[in-house]
Design a protein around this motif. Structure first.
Motif, PDB file in Angstrom:
ATOM      1  N   GLN A 244       0.814  -1.285   0.062  1.00 19.42           N
ATOM      2  CA  GLN A 244       0.063   0.007   0.064  1.00 19.42           C
ATOM      3  C   GLN A 244       0.897   1.282  -0.020  1.00 19.42           C
ATOM      4  OE1 GLN A 244      -2.040  -1.004   3.639  1.00 19.42           O
ATOM      5  NE2 GLN A 244      -4.312  -1.306   2.266  1.00 19.42           N
ATOM      6  N   VAL A 245       2.107   1.281  -0.028  1.00 16.57           N
ATOM      7  CA  VAL A 245       3.004   2.232  -0.066  1.00 16.57           C
ATOM      8  C   VAL A 245       3.643   2.492  -1.212  1.00 16.57           C
ATOM      9  CG1 VAL A 245       5.157   3.204   1.009  1.00 16.57           C
ATOM     10  CG2 VAL A 245       3.859   1.788   2.470  1.00 16.57           C
ATOM     11  N   GLU A 246       3.289   4.063  -1.795  1.00 17.77           N
ATOM     12  CA  GLU A 246       3.738   4.269  -3.246  1.00 17.77           C
ATOM     13  C   GLU A 246       5.143   4.525  -3.240  1.00 17.77           C
ATOM     14  OE1 GLU A 246       3.249   8.231  -5.579  1.00 17.77           O
ATOM     15  OE2 GLU A 246       1.203   6.871  -5.793  1.00 17.77           O
ATOM     16  N   ARG A 247       5.508   5.507  -2.103  1.00 21.51           N
ATOM     17  CA  ARG A 247       6.728   5.834  -2.080  1.00 21.51           C
ATOM     18  C   ARG A 247       6.987   6.484  -0.822  1.00 21.51           C
ATOM     19  NH1 ARG A 247       4.676  10.345  -4.901  1.00 21.51           N
ATOM     20  NH2 ARG A 247       5.551  12.417  -4.030  1.00 21.51           N
ATOM     21  N   ARG A 312      12.010   2.575  -3.548  1.00 23.50           N
ATOM     22  CA  ARG A 312      11.182   3.811  -3.437  1.00 23.50           C
ATOM     23  C   ARG A 312      11.380   4.754  -2.331  1.00 23.50           C
ATOM     24  NH1 ARG A 312       7.684  -0.791  -4.478  1.00 23.50           N
ATOM     25  NH2 ARG A 312       6.186  -0.358  -2.453  1.00 23.50           N
ATOM     26  N   VAL A 313      12.105   4.603  -1.722  1.00 27.33           N
ATOM     27  CA  VAL A 313      12.394   5.742  -0.441  1.00 27.33           C
ATOM     28  C   VAL A 313      13.623   6.477  -0.989  1.00 27.33           C
ATOM     29  CG1 VAL A 313      13.589   5.875   1.910  1.00 27.33           C
ATOM     30  CG2 VAL A 313      11.956   4.012   1.474  1.00 27.33           C
ATOM     31  N   THR A 314      13.308   7.801  -0.837  1.00 26.96           N
ATOM     32  CA  THR A 314      14.335   8.768  -1.295  1.00 26.96           C
ATOM     33  C   THR A 314      14.692   9.554  -0.170  1.00 26.96           C
ATOM     34  OG1 THR A 314      12.952   8.929  -3.468  1.00 26.96           O
ATOM     35  CG2 THR A 314      14.472  10.792  -2.740  1.00 26.96           C
ATOM     36  N   ILE A 315      16.032   9.534   0.009  1.00 31.41           N
ATOM     37  CA  ILE A 315      16.573  10.453   1.124  1.00 31.41           C
ATOM     38  C   ILE A 315      17.256  11.793   0.466  1.00 31.41           C
ATOM     39  CG2 ILE A 315      18.210  10.264   3.073  1.00 31.41           C
ATOM     40  CD1 ILE A 315      16.159   8.286   3.449  1.00 31.41           C
ATOM     41  N   THR A 316      16.888  12.835   0.854  1.00 31.25           N
ATOM     42  CA  THR A 316      17.326  14.035   0.452  1.00 31.25           C
ATOM     43  C   THR A 316      17.935  15.022   1.412  1.00 31.25           C
ATOM     44  OG1 THR A 316      15.734  14.128  -1.363  1.00 31.25           O
ATOM     45  CG2 THR A 316      16.592  15.933  -1.100  1.00 31.25           C
ATOM     46  N   PRO A 317      19.307  15.409   1.474  1.00 30.75           N
ATOM     47  CA  PRO A 317      19.686  16.458   2.246  1.00 30.75           C
ATOM     48  C   PRO A 317      19.236  17.648   1.954  1.00 30.75           C
ATOM     49  CG  PRO A 317      21.539  15.135   1.172  1.00 30.75           C
ATOM     50  CD  PRO A 317      20.089  14.877   0.660  1.00 30.75           C
ATOM     51  N   ASP A 318      18.402  18.246   2.792  1.00 27.79           N
ATOM     52  CA  ASP A 318      17.573  19.493   2.807  1.00 27.79           C
ATOM     53  C   ASP A 318      18.241  20.900   3.151  1.00 27.79           C
ATOM     54  OD1 ASP A 318      15.355  21.476   3.787  1.00 27.79           O
ATOM     55  OD2 ASP A 318      14.361  20.178   2.457  1.00 27.79           O
ATOM     56  N   TRP A 319      18.365  21.680   2.496  1.00 30.26           N
ATOM     57  CA  TRP A 319      19.246  23.105   2.844  1.00 30.26           C
ATOM     58  C   TRP A 319      18.378  23.667   3.960  1.00 30.26           C
ATOM     59  CZ3 TRP A 319      23.734  24.955   1.627  1.00 30.26           C
ATOM     60  CH2 TRP A 319      24.608  24.463   0.608  1.00 30.26           C
TER      61      TRP A 319
END
Length: 457
Positions: A244-247, A312-319
């Protein structure tokens, strides 16, 4: 630097139980409690046996599974406490005083050298310094001998690449060098003057006993996902299924998760211990995440679900989140960071920040008031003027999108298991409430050997 380190070690060598604030002494007891629980959970796991026996074997296992605790400045318990457990002497109060002495010296060593650690590196200097202090206390060594051992940790140790502790054999080798005093890496001298405040500033108060394997920053993201899963369970009255998890989109501050490149090629159990995407996927599939789920084959027939979710997991360093963390750090630690100089601080932080700053990130970034960092960096007064607990801030934002078109957000800044959450986390990890209560309430004049025997039973 030597004189300041010498003064700190002189204080650590002479520290007595009566000099400990009650909350600091209790935190050190909880430190033993939580790590003993971690050791017990690791003991039956397949990869644990390959780490070896004795204090070095225990340290290797903590390195491999990344399932221990930490202070501001780094990890200490994984090396110092196994030494104490192996050769206890004196009273329980004396053991606790030795534990605090190791924390206070090692925490300062870690903070002093923190600008020299790059992405995907494991800092062994706090571990080595903590072990040196604990050994000196157990052997009733002189302050001079303790100083020499701590200076050796500073002068001949450097952070090691993650890959060197990502296998049982590698972790065992590094553990042996940490406890044996052998050289690790090249010289990487301290750059922050963090030696003051002994007796007034307590790194032990920054102790964090995270719920999940992994770094404090990774635990913030994992805590956030766990909250989402609990919220979904309450709303739907059933667990969210992996299909049920899209991303899952995860945004983190700098240094809150090991960069993806550093985890490429890792195998279990280190993969789940260091890869945030893998850990989040394991939590999504099993709705729990202890070290036992990191082992190869632990997911059984659900292994394909874990792999599919990880993609489908995206890890983004966020400014924006990085700006928040930088501002909080500057405000909390400005009196020791400021003298380093803004230019040097920015050069040290840049490798952790991720990609280029896009135009659409400017407004969210400025909403975090990054200019307030400069105000913090103008503060003076050394460690006595710092707020160590506030510095343990690792912002993360998690959004889980379902296949039905909905999404679930959660934002967090600090991991569970710190400050007022420490006691509950340590007791939960220990797993035996009656025994925990007895250990925490034990008289200070009880022989340390008896207290540790009960701790390890």
């Amino acid at each position: 630097m030597s004189g300041s380190v010498s003064e700190l070690c002189g204080w650590a060598a002479a520290l007595t139980p009566s000099q400990l604030p009650p909350d600091v002494a209790r935190a050190a007891r909880l430190q033993h409690l939580g790590l003993a629980g971690a050791s017990r959970r690791l003991a039956p796991l397949p990869s644990r046996a390959a780490c070896g026996s004795g204090p070095a074997g225990e340290l290797a296992a903590f390195l491999l599974y990344h399932f221990d605790d930490s202070l501001l400045g780094g990890r200490v318990s994984a090396a110092a406490l196994p030494l104490a457990w192996a050769g206890p002497s004196g009273t329980t109060d004396e053991l606790i005083a030795a534990t605090v002495a190791a924390n206070e010296v090692a925490g300062r060593v870690g903070l002093a050298g923190s600008l020299g650690r790059g992405p995907g590196e494991v800092d062994v200097r706090p571990l080595r310094a903590g072990a040196a202090v604990m050994r000196a206390r157990l052997e009733h060594a002189s302050a001079a001998a303790m100083t020499a051992a701590v200076e050796a940790a500073l002068e001949s140790s450097a952070p090691v690449p993650l890959g060197e502790v990502a296998t049982a054999a590698g972790a065992a080798r590094i553990a042996g060098e940490i406890l044996g005093g052998g050289g690790i890496g090249g010289a990487n001298p301290a750059r922050i003057e963090a030696w003051g405040g002994a007796g007034n500033v307590w790194f032990t108060r920054t102790l964090t006993c995270p719920r999940f394997p992994g770094s404090p920053g990774a635990n913030v993201a994992l805590d956030a996902l766990d909250v989402i899963l609990g919220r979904h369970l309450k709303a739907a009255e059933k667990r969210l299924r992996a299909d049920q998890v899209e991303r899952v989109d995860v945004r983190v501050s700098f240094a809150s998760a090991v960069c993806a490149k550093a985890t490429e090629g890792l195998t279990p159990p280190a993969l789940g211990a260091w890869s945030l995407a893998e850990a989040l996927s394991l939590l999504l599939v099993h709705h729990e995440l202890g070290p036992e789920w990191l082992e190869s084959g632990a997911s059984g027939e659900k292994a394909e679900e874990v792999a599919a979710l990880a993609s489908r997991v995206t890890i983004t360093p966020d400014w924006k989140l990085s700006a928040r963390r930088l501002r909080v750090l500057a405000q909390a630690l400005g009196p020791v960071l400021g003298p380093v100089g803004v230019a040097k601080l920015l050069r040290s932080a840049r490798p952790h920040l991720g990609g280029e700053l896009d135009a659409d990130q400017l407004v969210p970034l400025f909403r975090e008031r990054p200019w307030e960092a400069l105000t913090g960096l103008r503060k003076r007064g050394g460690l006595d003027a710092c707020d160590l607990v506030s510095a343990r801030c690792y912002p993360a934002e998690v959004k889980l999108y379902t296949t039905r078109g909905g999404w679930w957000p959660e934002r967090r800044n600090t991991p569970t298991g710190i400050a007022e959450g420490l006691e509950g986390a340590a007791r939960a990890r220990f797993g035996n409430e009656a025994a925990a209560e007895s250990l925490l309430a034990a008289r200070g004049d009880k022989p340390a050997a008896e207290w540790i025997a009960e701790l390890r039973a």
